[in-house]
Design an enzyme around this catalytic site. Structure first.
Site, mmCIF file in Angstrom:
data_model
loop_
_atom_site.group_PDB
_atom_site.id
_atom_site.type_symbol
_atom_site.label_atom_id
_atom_site.label_comp_id
_atom_site.label_asym_id
_atom_site.label_seq_id
_atom_site.Cartn_x
_atom_site.Cartn_y
_atom_site.Cartn_z
ATOM 1 N N CYS A 143 -0.363 1.077 7.427
ATOM 2 C CA CYS A 143 -0.091 -0.352 7.184
ATOM 3 C C CYS A 143 0.303 -1.122 8.447
ATOM 4 O O CYS A 143 -0.184 -2.229 8.693
ATOM 5 C CB CYS A 143 0.990 -0.500 6.121
ATOM 6 S SG CYS A 143 2.350 0.657 6.292
ATOM 7 N N HIS A 175 5.695 -6.140 6.438
ATOM 8 C CA HIS A 175 6.116 -5.626 7.737
ATOM 9 C C HIS A 175 6.061 -6.777 8.744
ATOM 10 O O HIS A 175 5.106 -7.571 8.729
ATOM 11 C CB HIS A 175 5.162 -4.537 8.232
ATOM 12 C CG HIS A 175 5.185 -3.269 7.431
ATOM 13 N ND1 HIS A 175 6.153 -2.980 6.491
ATOM 14 C CD2 HIS A 175 4.345 -2.200 7.444
ATOM 15 C CE1 HIS A 175 5.907 -1.779 5.972
ATOM 16 N NE2 HIS A 175 4.811 -1.296 6.529
#
Ligand code: A2P
Length: 339
Positions: free
Chosen positions: A128, A241
């Site tokens: 990710c 994130h």
């Protein structure tokens, strides 16, 4: 005929989002079937106006399927992906199991869609934190050639899975009520804390997550000369994130150049209005598809350097959405059948 799609790990944080993304994008599936371990078999997951009954994943589960989307951990992928390929499926795998296998393409559709041409039945979905980084950096690399990247991450707990989401929620609630907490998922308390450790430590003192960023970035960008060094940190955020990214380029780029390049790049949204105090933030980017970039400024300590802040929903672009986009690209390029 539209493909029949198996979703492996459908009860997990990423698996549930995969079902949502398939639905939202109106993915042309003749049927979608969710699979899990025996623990959740028989439970229901929402899909369109319906609920689907989750089936237990077994060795012969893949007969009659065309595409299998995996997000059930590395060991499940190692065991079941080859069985799915044998049964005639193309596997798009979200785990770490196949990413660095030279025979398996590691794909972000905005960056290296042509690598799908040589898939052997398995395609790996990158980590990710790497996906959002390369979506932002590829257009800059094409324009000015990136020599070196220094990245520090601020990663959400959802990347670890549903149990980590529960752990942060429980710790926050219990601490506010003056109760004792336990840490099962993470090595230390995650609530009101920052953990400079994601995954295990390797011999060189870096974590596995940090070295994934180094190795996967080179493979996806198709350029071994790019130097990257990373510090990956888990923070008490549920979704998205964030990354502080410093790059050094061969050609000179101004802040204006960077904003223009990124504003026209696929899958990128620039939010960069320092005078108004506007920049990408995790709470705003959750549930969104794009990679958001802001705080673009020149690194005044070197000749050709840029700093920026990159935020994306790790469960969507970082996992479920990228997986479904790979499937869509395979269909568009007529690559669903194993070569
Ligand atoms: P289950 O609900 O039966 O445990 P997360 O990453 O959010 O923890 O989710 C992991 C997903 O992978 C879940 O859907 C989980 O199913 C599934 N899973 C874990 N191990 C296996 C396995 N051996 N076979 C099939 N599915 C598995």
């Amino acid at each position: 005929k539209n493909p029949r799609v198996a979703v492996v790990g459908a009860t997990g944080a990423v698996g549930r989002e995969m079902l949502k993304v398939l639905e939202q994008r109106n993915f042309p599936a003749s049927e979608v079937v969710p699979f899990s371990s025996i623990r959740s078999a028989g439970t229901k997951v929402p899909y369109k106006d319906d609920e689907l009954i989750v089936r237990e994943l077994k060795e012969d589960s893949f007969e009659g399927f065309d595409i299998a989307l995996f997000s059930a951990g590395g060991s499940t992928s190692e065991k079941f992906a080859p069985l799915a390929v044998k049964a005639g499926c193309v596997v798009i795998d979200n785990s770490n199991a196949w990413r660095m296998d030279p025979k398996v393409p590691l794909v972000v559709p905005e960056v290296n869609p042509d690598d799908l041409d040589w898939h052997p039945g398995i395609i790996a979905n990158p980590n990710c934190s790497t996906i959002q980084l390369v979506v932002a950096l590829k257009p800059i690399h094409d324009e000015a050639k990136i020599k070196r990247i220094v990245v520090s991450t601020y990663q959400a707990v959802s990347g670890t899975g549903q149990k980590a989401i529960n752990e942060l929620e429980t710790q926050v609630t219990r601490l506010f009520n003056g109760k004792e907490i336990v840490s099962d998922v993470y090595p230390h308390q995650i609530a009101f804390n920052c953990l400079p450790q994601i995954d295990i430590f390797l011999e060189n003192g870096y974590t596995k997550e940090e070295m994934k960023m180094v190795n996967e970035t080179k493979k996806i960008m198709g350029d071994d000369s790019i130097k990257l060094t990373a510090t990956t940190v888990r923070v008490p955020v549920f979704y998205c994130h964030s990354e502080s990214v410093n790059i050094e380029t061969v050609e000179k780029l101004t802040v204006r150049d960077c904003r223009n390049i990124l504003a026209s790049a696929p899958g990128v949204t620039v939010i960069d209005y320092p005078e108004k105090g506007q920049y990408p933030m995790a709470i705003d980017c959750a549930g969104e598809d794009d990679v958001f970039v802001g705080r673009i400024r020149e690194d005044e300590t070197i000749e050709n350097g840029i700093n920026m802040w990159v935020v994306s929903d790790n469960i969507r672009k970082g996992a479920a959405l990228n997986t479904v986009q790979i499937a869509e690209t395979l269909i568009a390029r007529n690559l669903v059948r194993v070569a």
